[in-house]
Design a protein around this motif. Sequence first.
Motif, mmCIF file in Angstrom:
data_model
loop_
_atom_site.group_PDB
_atom_site.id
_atom_site.type_symbol
_atom_site.label_atom_id
_atom_site.label_comp_id
_atom_site.label_asym_id
_atom_site.label_seq_id
_atom_site.Cartn_x
_atom_site.Cartn_y
_atom_site.Cartn_z
ATOM 1 N N LEU A 181 -2.658 -3.773 -11.907
ATOM 2 C CA LEU A 181 -1.687 -2.729 -11.588
ATOM 3 C C LEU A 181 -1.482 -1.798 -12.776
ATOM 4 N N ALA A 236 -0.078 0.084 0.866
ATOM 5 C CA ALA A 236 0.633 1.366 0.904
ATOM 6 C C ALA A 236 1.116 1.746 -0.487
ATOM 7 N N HIS A 237 1.626 0.765 -1.238
ATOM 8 C CA HIS A 237 2.112 1.041 -2.592
ATOM 9 C C HIS A 237 0.974 1.519 -3.497
ATOM 10 N N LEU A 238 -0.176 0.854 -3.438
ATOM 11 C CA LEU A 238 -1.308 1.235 -4.279
ATOM 12 C C LEU A 238 -1.806 2.636 -3.951
ATOM 13 N N GLU A 273 2.382 -10.561 -8.592
ATOM 14 C CA GLU A 273 3.141 -9.326 -8.738
ATOM 15 C C GLU A 273 2.891 -8.654 -10.083
ATOM 16 N N ALA A 328 0.511 5.923 4.441
ATOM 17 C CA ALA A 328 0.058 5.969 3.052
ATOM 18 C C ALA A 328 -1.382 6.449 2.971
ATOM 19 N N PRO A 385 1.528 -4.811 2.802
ATOM 20 C CA PRO A 385 2.447 -3.797 2.252
ATOM 21 C C PRO A 385 2.002 -3.267 0.892
ATOM 22 N N ARG A 386 1.348 -4.123 0.087
ATOM 23 C CA ARG A 386 0.890 -3.663 -1.228
ATOM 24 C C ARG A 386 -0.110 -2.519 -1.101
ATOM 25 N N ASP A 392 -0.031 5.042 -2.761
ATOM 26 C CA ASP A 392 0.963 6.028 -3.190
ATOM 27 C C ASP A 392 1.038 6.189 -4.706
ATOM 28 N N ILE A 393 0.592 5.187 -5.466
ATOM 29 C CA ILE A 393 0.642 5.327 -6.928
ATOM 30 C C ILE A 393 -0.690 5.761 -7.521
#
Length: 463
Positions: free
Chosen positions: A213, A243-245, A208, A113, A240-241, A247-248
């Motif tokens: 976010l 990588a998500h952040l 969450e 990421a 893991p969060r 990518d967004i």
Amino acid sequence: MSGNILIVDSVSTNRIVLKVKLSAAFYTVSQAGSLDEALDLADTRRPDLVLAAALPDASFPEVLSRLRAVPGMDMVPVVALLDQNDPATRAQRLREGAADVIGKPLSEAVLLARLRSLLRHAPRADDLGLQPAVARALGFAETPAAFAAPGRIAVMGGDAAGTQRAFLSRLARQGRHQVTTASVSRAHGLATLPQTPHVVLLVIGEAEDDPGLDLLAELRSAPATRQARIIAMIDRADAPRAAHLLDIGAHDVIGADTSADEIELRLAAQLRQQQAQAALRNQLQTGLEAAMTDPLTGLYNRRYALSQLNRMIEALPVRGGGFAVIAADLDHFKSVNDSYGHAAGDLVLTRVAGLLQSALRPGDVLARMGGEEFLILLPDCSRAAARHMAAQICRVVRETPLSLPGASAPLHVTISLGVTLAETRPGAPVPSLDGLLGQADRALYGSKSDGRDTVTFAHRPAA
């Protein structure tokens, strides 16, 4: 996401492990075990990103500076590889100019990421469609400055605590940057920010449904902040969060336990990147303006004028009405150059261009077509209005004395005009660009033949 990545590490095991991970993610991978090999591959393979460790024959700063000296590599992200995730060494590598630092252990998802984010957000001149040599010649690939210029930084999200307070206090003492803070609840719609930030430090809680976010999505989409760089602060940078952040839309992710020193360095790196992107956009805007502007007079050039005329023709059947096309030419301009010199002739052209501009309405188009020739487009203009405007142009040029350096008396010049109209008529074809220009030119010749300093209309609207 495909890309060409160069791994520089003297330990073959490290290179192999990384290559397996990156190849599985469909990257093209090159490997170098020495500085000379790295420089050769950088020159021949032109990587999009470099993962580099310190080498037995070169320190990381030397690897970095030598790589950046390779043509076309000055804006390529170089990520420092560390055997141990030591905070002091991480900060040192960032201080030395690394685009990011990757230490062990780090999850594969976060690693990939981070690489995707760096490749996506790095300022690149070739994104403009320019070849490297052309980009350098036009100034699109200048080496980034070692230090970020003062910028506007916004800290948004939860209330500042711990590392954040130390970081904010440190920035406040330095006084280099303008720092503002706002909670998510008070910052909805970005309404509480006094100015558009260059970099946002966005604090996101563990929940969450943390509102940070949604704010990240808003920051990335809002016109006022979509060019800002965003650093997300979460509980752990290897979670893991993270990588998500990335990518967004986050440009970087840091953990809540990150030292104030490292936060400041990462923020400075993002500020440099934001400034480099802004410089690319400004240079592109300057290049676009130069492509449609006459360098002597500052008026539009022939290319722009013809494109605008084409648009007006295309809109004629839809909008109806009509517009006027005026071909203008300074009278006896050769004698000005012969008597006073070409520098004086250029000055006359510049001043006449200003006179013409002052006589026109907002929305009218004035362009220099070459030499002493100008083209004027008058949208939504009747024959009577075009006649009045043309007469006014002649009068303004005729009655305005032009002072020239070294001349004993002011110079008086005149201008001749040829006018044609483009109008919608039942059953008549839409006029063509060549037809309109030809009509205006022939009318201009008529003005020249009739003694100059006059206006001649085409016999009928061009078709």
